[in-house]
Design a protein around this motif. Structure first.
Motif, mmCIF file in Angstrom:
data_model
loop_
_atom_site.group_PDB
_atom_site.id
_atom_site.type_symbol
_atom_site.label_atom_id
_atom_site.label_comp_id
_atom_site.label_asym_id
_atom_site.label_seq_id
_atom_site.Cartn_x
_atom_site.Cartn_y
_atom_site.Cartn_z
ATOM 1 N N THR A 215 0.904 -1.281 -0.049
ATOM 2 C CA THR A 215 0.043 0.067 -0.073
ATOM 3 C C THR A 215 0.894 1.206 -0.037
ATOM 4 O OG1 THR A 215 -0.157 0.489 2.316
ATOM 5 C CG2 THR A 215 -1.812 -1.270 1.643
ATOM 6 N N GLU A 216 0.285 2.470 -0.258
ATOM 7 C CA GLU A 216 1.073 3.728 -0.239
ATOM 8 C C GLU A 216 1.648 4.032 0.998
ATOM 9 O OE1 GLU A 216 -1.202 6.833 -1.790
ATOM 10 O OE2 GLU A 216 -0.419 6.983 -3.650
ATOM 11 N N HIS A 217 0.831 3.785 2.288
ATOM 12 C CA HIS A 217 1.190 4.092 3.529
ATOM 13 C C HIS A 217 2.269 2.867 4.115
ATOM 14 C CE1 HIS A 217 1.004 5.130 7.685
ATOM 15 N NE2 HIS A 217 0.692 3.986 7.979
ATOM 16 N N HIS A 218 1.790 1.753 3.843
ATOM 17 C CA HIS A 218 2.773 0.603 4.511
ATOM 18 C C HIS A 218 3.971 0.244 3.660
ATOM 19 C CE1 HIS A 218 -1.500 -0.166 6.044
ATOM 20 N NE2 HIS A 218 -0.916 -0.037 7.262
ATOM 21 N N GLY A 219 3.705 0.593 2.389
ATOM 22 C CA GLY A 219 4.937 -0.002 1.555
ATOM 23 C C GLY A 219 4.687 -1.601 1.189
ATOM 24 N N MET A 220 5.546 -2.316 1.397
ATOM 25 C CA MET A 220 5.598 -3.609 1.336
ATOM 26 C C MET A 220 4.731 -4.354 2.505
ATOM 27 S SD MET A 220 6.476 -4.594 -1.819
ATOM 28 C CE MET A 220 7.306 -3.672 -2.919
ATOM 29 N N ILE A 221 3.682 -5.243 2.236
ATOM 30 C CA ILE A 221 2.981 -5.864 3.413
ATOM 31 C C ILE A 221 3.745 -6.986 3.950
ATOM 32 C CG2 ILE A 221 0.797 -6.965 4.125
ATOM 33 C CD1 ILE A 221 0.695 -3.900 3.830
ATOM 34 N N THR A 222 3.858 -7.032 5.307
ATOM 35 C CA THR A 222 4.512 -8.194 6.142
ATOM 36 C C THR A 222 3.573 -8.735 7.038
ATOM 37 O OG1 THR A 222 5.910 -6.714 7.157
ATOM 38 C CG2 THR A 222 6.931 -7.588 5.164
ATOM 39 N N CYS A 223 3.832 -9.880 7.563
ATOM 40 C CA CYS A 223 3.118 -10.350 8.770
ATOM 41 C C CYS A 223 3.426 -9.439 9.939
ATOM 42 C CB CYS A 223 3.598 -11.800 8.966
ATOM 43 S SG CYS A 223 3.453 -12.938 7.488
ATOM 44 N N CYS A 224 4.475 -9.132 10.273
ATOM 45 C CA CYS A 224 4.965 -8.603 11.524
ATOM 46 C C CYS A 224 5.028 -6.873 10.950
ATOM 47 C CB CYS A 224 6.348 -8.894 12.011
ATOM 48 S SG CYS A 224 6.555 -8.434 13.583
ATOM 49 N N PRO A 225 4.438 -6.049 11.844
ATOM 50 C CA PRO A 225 4.547 -4.572 11.619
ATOM 51 C C PRO A 225 5.961 -4.103 11.668
ATOM 52 C CG PRO A 225 2.787 -5.060 13.264
ATOM 53 C CD PRO A 225 3.582 -6.392 12.932
ATOM 54 N N SER A 226 6.966 -4.674 12.340
ATOM 55 C CA SER A 226 8.104 -4.409 12.281
ATOM 56 C C SER A 226 8.990 -4.472 10.942
ATOM 57 C CB SER A 226 8.924 -5.281 13.234
ATOM 58 O OG SER A 226 8.955 -6.468 12.629
ATOM 59 N N ASN A 227 8.381 -5.122 9.932
ATOM 60 C CA ASN A 227 9.029 -5.355 8.666
ATOM 61 C C ASN A 227 8.214 -4.413 7.434
ATOM 62 O OD1 ASN A 227 11.397 -6.954 8.866
ATOM 63 N ND2 ASN A 227 10.250 -8.815 9.347
ATOM 64 N N LEU A 228 7.461 -3.894 7.789
ATOM 65 C CA LEU A 228 6.547 -3.004 6.898
ATOM 66 C C LEU A 228 7.637 -2.059 6.219
ATOM 67 C CD1 LEU A 228 3.432 -2.516 8.829
ATOM 68 C CD2 LEU A 228 3.558 -3.755 6.870
ATOM 69 N N GLY A 229 7.268 -1.684 4.753
ATOM 70 C CA GLY A 229 7.887 -0.772 4.346
ATOM 71 C C GLY A 229 8.878 -1.290 3.409
ATOM 72 N N THR A 230 10.077 -1.342 3.798
ATOM 73 C CA THR A 230 11.226 -2.100 2.707
ATOM 74 C C THR A 230 11.349 -3.564 2.870
ATOM 75 O OG1 THR A 230 12.748 -1.569 4.264
ATOM 76 C CG2 THR A 230 12.409 0.054 2.925
ATOM 77 N N GLY A 231 10.801 -4.027 4.320
ATOM 78 C CA GLY A 231 11.052 -5.384 4.681
ATOM 79 C C GLY A 231 12.639 -5.957 4.352
#
Length: 310
Positions: A215-231
């Motif tokens: 998503t525009e806000h979250h970047g790359m979606i990951t299971c754990c919120p700590s990895n959102l964005g770039t992962g």
């Protein structure tokens, strides 16, 4: 929230079951994301840029670097995240990725090993290469990551063992570039090419306009919120025996966090002992492009090398 309930020492304590979780349960996830990612509020947008040409310099003293490893997490468009996926969906992801691997060429081409059918000899080799992952993480286990083990899990690596993918270990795929020594720009360049090739392969085989959940806000979606964005986690194992005689790992961690936005971990990663070598990696994941986070790691490593010599 089961991970945090079962494990009160969990840093994050919650995981998403699908991309919709981040909007349906925004009242839970938004404050977690903002606190963990240091003020990344719900009105911000993420940016992605994996151009290695934008790195400013590299490791100054490559002799102090034992190895370099940069990875990104990705989840495939059209599937739930693994905490809630079925055995059949995990197998479908594995089958799709096997088709994608057949499209890889040149130094990215390699072999896939399904954990459900891998021989004892192959497993021994994967252990020796430090490639094999196991269902032993209690935080992941409490969230359902490890259901139906080992169905749908596997490891791909190229001939030189410098380009690697984990399938359904936690997120759908972990794309990893690694090698001995301190050529960070080379490792990041291979990762960038690899991610692009994987994305193109998925789109070609599925016919979907999108390969990965984002998503525009979250970047790359990951299971754990700590990895959102770039992962992304970019790390180097750096040998600093003199510094470690004067500073504890906790003190080094506080130093690189405050000055470079990085973290210092044990020799073999999180929750491990320290010898004469520490693992230095970026802490931030979201709100800044990938090349910028790798730059943080390079700058931190160069500063530690300088202090080691002094």
């Amino acid at each position: 929230v089961n991970s945090g309930c079962v494990n009160p020492d969990s840093l994050v304590g919650c995981h998403a079951g699908d991309i919709e979780s981040y909007s349906v349960f925004a009242d839970l996830f938004d404050p977690v994301i903002e606190e963990y990612h240091r003020g990344y509020s719900k009105d911000k947008k993420h940016v992605t840029d994996m151009d290695p040409a934008k790195l400013k310099g590299d490791i100054n003293d490559k002799g102090s670097i034992v190895s370099t490893r940069i990875r990104v997490a990705r989840n495939l468009f059209g599937f739930p995240l693994n905490p809630s996926s079925t055995k059949e969906q995990r197998l479908e992801i594995e089958t799709l990725m096997q088709k994608v691997f057949s499209t890889l060429e040149g130094d990215l081409a390699g072999t896939y090993y399904s954990l459900a059918t891998t021989s004892d000899e192959q497993k021994k080799q994967l252990v020796a290469d430090h490639f094999l992952f196991k269902p032993g993480d209690r935080f992941q286990a409490a969230s359902g990551y490890h259901s139906y083990w080992p169905a749908g899990r596997g490891i791909f690596h190229n001939k030189d063992k410098t380009f690697l993918l984990w399938i359904n270990e936690g997120d759908h795929i972990r794309i990893i570039s690694m090698e001995k020594g301190g050529d960070v720009k080379g490792v990041f360049s291979r990762l960038s090419r690899g991610v692009a090739a994987i994305e193109a392969g998925i789109k070609k085989i599925t016919g979907n306009a999108e390969a990965f959940l984002h998503t525009e806000h979250h970047g790359m979606i990951t299971c754990c919120p700590s990895n959102l964005g770039t992962g992304l986690r970019g790390s180097v194992h750096i040998r600093i025996p003199n510094l470690l005689k004067k500073k504890s790992l906790k003190e080094l961690d506080e130093f690189v966090r405050s000055k470079f936005g990085c973290q210092a971990r044990g020799t073999m990663g999180e929750h491990t002992e320290v010898t004469d070598t520490v693992d230095i990696s970026n802490f931030q994941r979201i709100g800044r492009p990938e090349y910028d986070l790798v730059q943080d790691m390079i700058n931190a490593a160069n500063e530690l090398t300088k202090l080691e010599k002094e």
